[in-house]
Write a protein that holds these residues in place. Structure first.
Motif, PDB file in Angstrom:
ATOM      1  N   GLY A 407      21.740 -39.867  10.080  1.00 48.64           N
ATOM      2  CA  GLY A 407      21.942 -39.224  11.275  1.00 48.64           C
ATOM      3  C   GLY A 407      22.502 -38.068  10.728  1.00 48.64           C
ATOM      4  O   GLY A 407      23.144 -37.344  11.383  1.00 48.64           O
ATOM      5  N   GLY A 408      21.949 -37.325   9.765  1.00 49.16           N
ATOM      6  CA  GLY A 408      22.338 -35.732   9.506  1.00 49.16           C
ATOM      7  C   GLY A 408      23.605 -35.670   8.503  1.00 49.16           C
ATOM      8  O   GLY A 408      24.116 -34.734   8.343  1.00 49.16           O
ATOM      9  N   ASN A 462      20.783 -33.310   5.801  1.00 48.61           N
ATOM     10  CA  ASN A 462      19.490 -33.452   6.332  1.00 48.61           C
ATOM     11  C   ASN A 462      18.258 -34.119   5.694  1.00 48.61           C
ATOM     12  O   ASN A 462      18.366 -34.172   4.476  1.00 48.61           O
ATOM     13  N   TYR A 463      17.386 -34.672   6.533  1.00 46.49           N
ATOM     14  CA  TYR A 463      16.136 -35.032   5.717  1.00 46.49           C
ATOM     15  C   TYR A 463      15.298 -33.925   5.559  1.00 46.49           C
ATOM     16  O   TYR A 463      15.243 -32.782   6.395  1.00 46.49           O
ATOM     17  N   ASN A 729      22.776 -32.743  14.870  1.00 45.71           N
ATOM     18  CA  ASN A 729      21.360 -33.634  14.582  1.00 45.71           C
ATOM     19  C   ASN A 729      20.902 -34.208  15.572  1.00 45.71           C
ATOM     20  O   ASN A 729      20.543 -35.424  15.703  1.00 45.71           O
ATOM     21  N   ASN A 732      16.526 -34.298  15.888  1.00 43.39           N
ATOM     22  CA  ASN A 732      16.224 -34.788  14.847  1.00 43.39           C
ATOM     23  C   ASN A 732      16.977 -34.941  13.575  1.00 43.39           C
ATOM     24  O   ASN A 732      18.013 -34.080  13.362  1.00 43.39           O
ATOM     25  N   LEU A 733      16.328 -35.349  12.556  1.00 39.48           N
ATOM     26  CA  LEU A 733      17.409 -35.215  11.343  1.00 39.48           C
ATOM     27  C   LEU A 733      17.161 -34.270  10.365  1.00 39.48           C
ATOM     28  O   LEU A 733      17.742 -33.949   9.195  1.00 39.48           O
TER      29      LEU A 733
END
Length: 802
Positions: A407-408, A462-463, A729, A732-733
């Motif tokens: 989740g970030g 982050n992703y 986030n 999105n991630l």
């Protein structure tokens, strides 16, 4: 005590007679002409391998009671065998004790109670043979199949040195291979990689164990375990690299990004120099004394399978560098399969002057192993590599972001605060153990490790492209092999989301998949008493690798789940959901989970007194145990609980939260626990040791401990699921959303997947907090969080049990 078998094949009497004769039971040759009781005595006599004369065998039988008044020999002289006498003797052979375990008057009642298979009527020769056949497939008191126990006593020694093909009984290979004669050898396989940037293709060390019978033209399949730990680990380096988690959460600069902005670039193979041998041989020039083995592999070494262990790039004896789940590691893993199937070169030494082929392999490969080992099996499967027929991935990562992030947020794997991809790279870089080898690439290693530290991005959580390159779910469509997934529903190291997402993705592919969910944490289950896991995998691998038509696809359950409320109990399902599951939604009230919306706000502050914070930072187990009860934590979390359940329920799937939340800062994070609330005895966190080195894996071969989950002393609550999210986030991630202090925002959170039996009288509770002492950063910051209850709800799938 309860036994659960899922690997039994249903057979005809003709097949049973044929297979019993194949075991060397000579008394069945003219069985229709024999008296049933006399035939029973002959069968019993033939399964006492430690006695070599008839007199010695009869003496052993005199220690077995058929009735309270007669041992087997005296019974057979004056009585007629029936089901009661048969199972009185059978239970003793299975190591159950008269009076202590069962009554001689009611053996069938005991078998029914413990879920052991039995025949109600044994009067004719065919009924006797069928019952005896099933007895050989019945668990002993340790859970080990009786025929496997007989193997440890030398029952199959008569086959040693005579084998030209595997022996199949009830659809499974039998331990007819002499493990004292196994061949141990080492080869070096040429990859297309140059991960250490020395201009030459990385050579990969592989340790091979194969039956001696392969020297006589028997070709065998391979169980291949890719274990980065196999050549040793750098534990001190790992400790040194571990990150400090007592650091503050910081705001992220708002961004607008799409997936295309952060997706991993295409991986291109380097232009590296290949080795070229000037001669070829069939004999290795290097051996080894003892591998870091997996006992399931040991079990199969007695059954006509070869086993290969390879640690991969960056490990002792191999070239290259560890890269923690990247494409390089995947290609390093499948290079071994490509050699086994004749598509890649290997050499007898690292000088690479003499080529050696896997001439003894039948071209069929399976991958086995837990954690990083199962992860690399999953990665290999996503390449669609030819020859890989199945994987048995246990506690495997399917997306490395879901291992080290959520989740970030930077989220540690359970039990390892501060670990990250760079730490794991350092720990598994066992080339460091050979000083002369290490010093040639020391500077390259340092630069690569520093780059990984930067790219993993602990600052944002982050992703990004680094994690995208380590997301195997993107390549699921490439999988061509059948898949067995095994995972612990209480595994907070490799969290359940990893297997759930893999399982769901596989349902759309034309491959067979099987899922086994147990109540363990990060463990193997092949030594548990309540399930015939080794036999299940025997059925599966005999089908996939030896291509025996044993109906493994149909016999093994699609989804098998160990019950968390009742010991030694397993249930079969068609999917990750009970048949009558319905979506249930509960709203968050002032301190309850309710079926109606509640208007109002509740809040908590994440900062703890320094002394309390220091205490829990040093011992996150105490923090988790006291989260619901410690007065000093009352103001740092919110608890919402349901009314006591009026029926047992199964909770399945992925619990979801809709929240409306505000932070007192322009940044923030929330954590969540879903718990089973109510004082009760629950299964222990780890299996109980029932016997050390109790399970023999063959004759005078290796052994394994016997374990099983048991109900523990009463506890007040049990963790069901967790979840975490960075409030920036929300979209999105990979995108950072703006967060204004004290402004409410809508939030959607998916918790870790569950399959949970919640008994009648218990309550379901949701805990909302911020700092997770085990998994998140721990800044102990003065941040307050508020929830607008009218917009907050919890949803999950549930089904009632009668």
């Amino acid at each position: 005590m309860k036994f659960n078998q899922f690997s039994r094949c249903q057979t005809t009497i003709t097949t049973q007679v044929s297979e019993l004769e194949s075991l060397g039971l000579t008394c069945l040759t003219d069985y229709p002409t024999k008296d049933t009781t006399a035939l029973w005595l002959e069968l019993l006599t033939e399964i006492i391998p430690t006695k070599t004369t008839i007199a010695a065998k009869h003496a052993a039988l005199q220690n077995l009671l058929a009735t309270s008044k007669n041992d087997v020999l005296s019974f057979c002289q004056s009585e007629t065998v029936d089901a009661c006498a048969f199972y009185n003797v059978a239970l003793q052979l299975l190591h159950f004790e008269v009076d202590d375990d069962f009554s001689l008057k009611q053996p069938l009642a005991f078998m029914q109670k413990t879920n052991l298979p039995y025949h109600e009527k044994i009067n004719t020769q065919t009924e006797l043979i069928s019952a005896f056949y099933d007895l050989l497939n019945t668990p002993t008191k340790t859970g080990q199949v009786f025929l496997d126990y007989l193997a440890t006593q030398g029952f199959f020694n008569k086959f040693y040195g005579q084998i030209t093909q595997p022996l199949i009984f009830n659809g499974k290979t039998q331990p007819v291979f002499d493990t004292s004669q196994l061949i141990y050898e080492v080869v070096y396989i040429q990859s297309d990689l140059d991960s250490d940037l020395d201009g030459k293709c990385d050579l990969l060390k592989a340790e091979i164990i194969r039956p001696k019978e392969t020297e006589s033209n028997l070709k065998v399949p391979v169980l291949y375990t890719a274990s980065p730990y196999n050549q040793g680990t750098n534990d001190k380096l790992g400790e040194k690299l571990t990150h400090d988690v007592n650091v503050p959460l910081t705001p992220k600069k708002p961004t607008k990004k799409s997936y295309e902005d952060i997706c991993a670039p295409t991986f291109n193979l380097p232009n590296a120099q290949k080795y070229s041998a000037n001669k070829i041989t069939t004999q290795a020039s290097e051996t080894f004394a003892r591998e870091l083995s997996y006992t399931l592999n040991d079990y199969f070494l007695a059954r006509g399978f070869a086993v290969v262990y390879a640690a991969g790039i960056g490990t002792r004896g191999s070239d290259g560098l560890r890269t923690c789940g990247s494409k390089e590691e995947t290609l390093s893993t499948i290079a071994i399969i490509e050699w086994l199937t004749g598509k890649r070169q290997a050499f007898t030494t690292k000088e690479a002057t003499t080529e050696i082929k896997a001439w003894w392999c039948n071209g069929n490969v399976a991958m086995t192993g837990k954690s990083y080992l199962g992860t690399l099996a999953t990665a290999a499967a996503t390449t669609g590599v030819s020859g890989l027929k199945t994987i048995i991935s246990e506690a495997a990562i399917s997306n490395w972001y879901d291992y080290y992030r959520d989740g970030g947020l930077v989220i540690a794997p359970g039990g390892f605060p501060g670990e990250d991809a760079d730490v794991l790279c350092g720990e598994c870089f066992s080339r460091k153990k050979d000083a002369a080898d290490f010093y040639k690439i020391k500077e390259t290693y340092k630069k690569q490790l520093a780059q990984i530290t930067i790219q993993q991005d602990r600052a944002s959580g982050n992703y990004n492209a680094f994690w995208d390159a380590r997301n195997y779910l993107k390549d699921i469509a490439n999988i061509k092999c059948d898949v067995v997934m095994v995972h612990g529903l209480n595994d907070w190291n490799v969290k359940v989301r990893n297997v759930y997402n893999l399982y769901q993705a596989l349902q759309d592919l034309p491959v067979k998949s099987k899922l086994i969910l147990h109540q363990g944490q990060h463990i193997y289950i092949n030594n548990m008493r309540s399930i015939d896991f080794s036999s299940m995998m025997n059925l599966w691998l005999t089908n996939k690798l030896y291509e025996v038509a044993n109906d493994a696809d149909e016999i093994l359950p699609d989804v098998l789940v160990q019950d968390n409320a009742v010991a030694e109990t397993w249930h079969q399902f068609e999917s990750w959901q009970t048949p009558d599951a319905k979506l249930q939604t509960l709203h968050l009230g002032l301190d309850e989970l309710t079926t109606t919306k509640v208007v109002g706000q509740v809040s908590f502050n994440d900062q703890l007194p320094q002394e309390t914070f220091a205490k829990y930072s040093k011992d996150y187990h105490t923090w988790q145990n006291e989260l619901l009860t410690a007065p000093e934590l009352n103001t740092s979390r919110l608890v919402f609980s349901s009314q006591p359940l009026t029926n047992d329920q199964y909770l399945t799937g992925t619990p979801k939260l809709k929240l409306k939340v505000a932070s007192s800062k322009n940044y923030g994070m929330l954590s969540f626990m879903l718990v089973d609330l109510g004082t009760a005895k629950r299964l222990g966190a780890v299996p109980k040791l029932l016997g050390r080195k109790t399970l023999g894996l063959g004759y005078r071969w290796r052994e394994d401990d016997l374990v099983e989950f048991a109900l523990d002393k009463p506890s007040d609550f049990k963790l069901i699921s967790k979840g975490h999210i960075n409030l920036q986030n929300r979209t999105n991630l990979w995108q950072n959303d703006e967060l204004k202090a004290n402004e409410f925002y809508d939030l959607n959170v998916t918790l870790q997947p569950i399959f949970y039996h919640l008994p009648k009288g218990r309550r379901l509770a949701l805990i909302v907090y911020s700092t997770d002492m085990e998994m998140t950063v721990r800044g102990n910051q003065d941040i307050s969080y508020a929830l607008d209850l009218e917009a907050c709800e919890l949803s999950f799938f549930s089904s009632k049990l009668s």
